[in-house]
Motif scaffolding. Structure first.
Motif, PDB file in Angstrom:
ATOM      1  N   TRP A  28       0.797  -1.229   0.000  1.00  0.00           N
ATOM      2  CA  TRP A  28       0.000   0.000   0.000  1.00  0.00           C
ATOM      3  C   TRP A  28       0.828   1.277   0.000  1.00  0.00           C
ATOM      4  N   LEU A  29       2.111   1.194   0.336  1.00  0.00           N
ATOM      5  CA  LEU A  29       2.945   2.405   0.249  1.00  0.00           C
ATOM      6  C   LEU A  29       3.063   2.894  -1.190  1.00  0.00           C
ATOM      7  N   HIS A  30       2.972   1.986  -2.128  1.00  0.00           N
ATOM      8  CA  HIS A  30       2.991   2.405  -3.533  1.00  0.00           C
ATOM      9  C   HIS A  30       1.725   3.213  -3.843  1.00  0.00           C
ATOM     10  N   ASN A  31       0.583   2.814  -3.262  1.00  0.00           N
ATOM     11  CA  ASN A  31      -0.655   3.579  -3.443  1.00  0.00           C
ATOM     12  C   ASN A  31      -0.526   4.974  -2.844  1.00  0.00           C
ATOM     13  N   VAL A  32       0.146   5.077  -1.703  1.00  0.00           N
ATOM     14  CA  VAL A  32       0.354   6.378  -1.066  1.00  0.00           C
ATOM     15  C   VAL A  32       1.144   7.290  -2.012  1.00  0.00           C
ATOM     16  N   GLU A  33       2.149   6.726  -2.652  1.00  0.00           N
ATOM     17  CA  GLU A  33       2.938   7.494  -3.623  1.00  0.00           C
ATOM     18  C   GLU A  33       2.041   8.024  -4.745  1.00  0.00           C
ATOM     19  N   HIS A  34       0.983   7.281  -5.050  1.00  0.00           N
ATOM     20  CA  HIS A  34       0.035   7.673  -6.095  1.00  0.00           C
ATOM     21  C   HIS A  34      -1.120   8.511  -5.539  1.00  0.00           C
ATOM     22  N   GLY A  35      -0.980   9.026  -4.314  1.00  0.00           N
ATOM     23  CA  GLY A  35      -1.954   9.954  -3.768  1.00  0.00           C
ATOM     24  C   GLY A  35      -3.112   9.347  -3.005  1.00  0.00           C
ATOM     25  N   ALA A  36      -3.075   8.053  -2.752  1.00  0.00           N
ATOM     26  CA  ALA A  36      -4.186   7.385  -2.074  1.00  0.00           C
ATOM     27  C   ALA A  36      -4.226   7.692  -0.580  1.00  0.00           C
ATOM     28  N   ILE A  37      -5.394   7.487  -0.015  1.00  0.00           N
ATOM     29  CA  ILE A  37      -5.596   7.484   1.430  1.00  0.00           C
ATOM     30  C   ILE A  37      -5.697   6.016   1.838  1.00  0.00           C
ATOM     31  N   ILE A  38      -4.933   5.644   2.854  1.00  0.00           N
ATOM     32  CA  ILE A  38      -4.947   4.280   3.367  1.00  0.00           C
ATOM     33  C   ILE A  38      -5.675   4.290   4.703  1.00  0.00           C
ATOM     34  N   MET A  39      -6.693   3.468   4.819  1.00  0.00           N
ATOM     35  CA  MET A  39      -7.408   3.313   6.089  1.00  0.00           C
ATOM     36  C   MET A  39      -6.980   1.982   6.691  1.00  0.00           C
ATOM     37  N   ILE A  40      -6.416   2.052   7.891  1.00  0.00           N
ATOM     38  CA  ILE A  40      -5.999   0.844   8.600  1.00  0.00           C
ATOM     39  C   ILE A  40      -6.789   0.782   9.898  1.00  0.00           C
ATOM     40  N   TYR A  41      -7.211  -0.418  10.252  1.00  0.00           N
ATOM     41  CA  TYR A  41      -7.933  -0.588  11.509  1.00  0.00           C
ATOM     42  C   TYR A  41      -7.499  -1.877  12.180  1.00  0.00           C
ATOM     43  N   HIS A  42      -7.519  -1.853  13.491  1.00  0.00           N
ATOM     44  CA  HIS A  42      -7.243  -3.063  14.261  1.00  0.00           C
ATOM     45  C   HIS A  42      -8.511  -3.916  14.210  1.00  0.00           C
ATOM     46  N   PRO A  43      -8.387  -5.222  13.973  1.00  0.00           N
ATOM     47  CA  PRO A  43      -9.581  -6.076  13.874  1.00  0.00           C
ATOM     48  C   PRO A  43     -10.471  -6.053  15.113  1.00  0.00           C
ATOM     49  N   CYS A  44      -9.934  -5.668  16.259  1.00  0.00           N
ATOM     50  CA  CYS A  44     -10.731  -5.617  17.486  1.00  0.00           C
ATOM     51  C   CYS A  44     -11.368  -4.249  17.725  1.00  0.00           C
ATOM     52  N   ALA A  45     -11.173  -3.312  16.810  1.00  0.00           N
ATOM     53  CA  ALA A  45     -11.803  -1.995  16.952  1.00  0.00           C
ATOM     54  C   ALA A  45     -13.312  -2.164  16.909  1.00  0.00           C
ATOM     55  N   HIS A  46     -14.029  -1.235  17.501  1.00  0.00           N
ATOM     56  CA  HIS A  46     -15.482  -1.307  17.523  1.00  0.00           C
ATOM     57  C   HIS A  46     -16.020  -1.279  16.092  1.00  0.00           C
ATOM     58  N   PRO A  47     -16.855  -2.251  15.720  1.00  0.00           N
ATOM     59  CA  PRO A  47     -17.363  -2.332  14.344  1.00  0.00           C
ATOM     60  C   PRO A  47     -18.075  -1.065  13.872  1.00  0.00           C
ATOM     61  N   MET A  48     -18.748  -0.372  14.789  1.00  0.00           N
ATOM     62  CA  MET A  48     -19.440   0.852  14.412  1.00  0.00           C
ATOM     63  C   MET A  48     -18.444   1.937  13.989  1.00  0.00           C
ATOM     64  N   MET A  49     -17.297   2.017  14.680  1.00  0.00           N
ATOM     65  CA  MET A  49     -16.277   3.010  14.329  1.00  0.00           C
ATOM     66  C   MET A  49     -15.612   2.648  13.001  1.00  0.00           C
ATOM     67  N   ILE A  50     -15.356   1.362  12.808  1.00  0.00           N
ATOM     68  CA  ILE A  50     -14.769   0.909  11.538  1.00  0.00           C
ATOM     69  C   ILE A  50     -15.703   1.269  10.385  1.00  0.00           C
ATOM     70  N   ASP A  51     -16.985   0.961  10.526  1.00  0.00           N
ATOM     71  CA  ASP A  51     -17.961   1.252   9.474  1.00  0.00           C
ATOM     72  C   ASP A  51     -18.087   2.743   9.208  1.00  0.00           C
ATOM     73  N   LYS A  52     -18.088   3.539  10.265  1.00  0.00           N
ATOM     74  CA  LYS A  52     -18.209   4.995  10.097  1.00  0.00           C
ATOM     75  C   LYS A  52     -17.009   5.545   9.332  1.00  0.00           C
ATOM     76  N   LEU A  53     -15.809   5.110   9.704  1.00  0.00           N
ATOM     77  CA  LEU A  53     -14.605   5.579   9.020  1.00  0.00           C
ATOM     78  C   LEU A  53     -14.586   5.082   7.570  1.00  0.00           C
ATOM     79  N   LYS A  54     -14.980   3.844   7.387  1.00  0.00           N
ATOM     80  CA  LYS A  54     -15.026   3.259   6.037  1.00  0.00           C
ATOM     81  C   LYS A  54     -15.980   4.055   5.140  1.00  0.00           C
ATOM     82  N   GLN A  55     -17.135   4.436   5.667  1.00  0.00           N
ATOM     83  CA  GLN A  55     -18.114   5.221   4.892  1.00  0.00           C
ATOM     84  C   GLN A  55     -17.539   6.571   4.484  1.00  0.00           C
TER      85      GLN A  55
END
Length: 156
Positions: free
Chosen positions: A37-64
């Motif tokens: 994904w660092l190659h995507n960053v070089e191409h201007g992308a936003i990378i969203m990373i989440y810990h699998p144990c994060a609250h699903p509602m927060m993951i979904d909100k950020l993903k949206q």
């Protein structure tokens, strides 16, 4: 592919650096390592990373927010680089934001300020790597393939 790529031990979430030559197709993955994904960053992308144990509602909100702001994004879990105190992160070229709660305005401001800023940030070309791809990125309503309008749903 036989070469090992290391990142600064003090920078657990790299924001630039050596990477693999083939970058991921923009979208959501079961897992993508930073060497990709660092190659995507070089191409201007936003990378969203989440810990699998994060609250699903927060993951979904950020993903949206991410998927409705920019086509050029990668979404991937990562239990190694994030902890329970701040289980969510966004990465762009040279910067990152970690969080434990999603503040919409803060996320929108981060994306508008830092997206498309990589050395090849205006290159719209799609990646080639698709191992573990769940959902290919779509063009946000109100924008276009080049992401000329970031976060079009939020007027400011």
């Amino acid at each position: 592919m036989k070469d090992h790529i290391d990142y600064d031990i003090n920078q657990t979430l790299p924001t630039y650096g050596d990477h693999r030559p083939l970058w991921p197709i923009f979208g959501e993955y079961r897992f993508v390592p930073p060497q990709r994904w660092l190659h995507n960053v070089e191409h201007g992308a936003i990378i969203m990373i989440y810990h699998p144990c994060a609250h699903p509602m927060m993951i979904d909100k950020l993903k949206q927010l991410v998927t409705n702001c920019i086509r050029k994004h990668i979404i991937t879990p990562d239990s190694y680089r994030l902890d329970s105190e701040r289980p969510l992160a966004l990465i762009a070229w040279g910067c990152q934001i970690r969080m434990n709660f999603v503040h919409s305005n803060e996320i929108i401001n981060f994306i508008r300020k830092h997206a498309l800023n990589g050395p090849e940030g205006k290159l719209s070309k799609e990646g080639q790597y698709d191992l573990n791809l769940i959902q290919k990125a779509m063009i946000p309503i109100g924008s276009n393939y080049d992401d000329d309008i970031l976060c079009p749903f939020s007027f400011r």
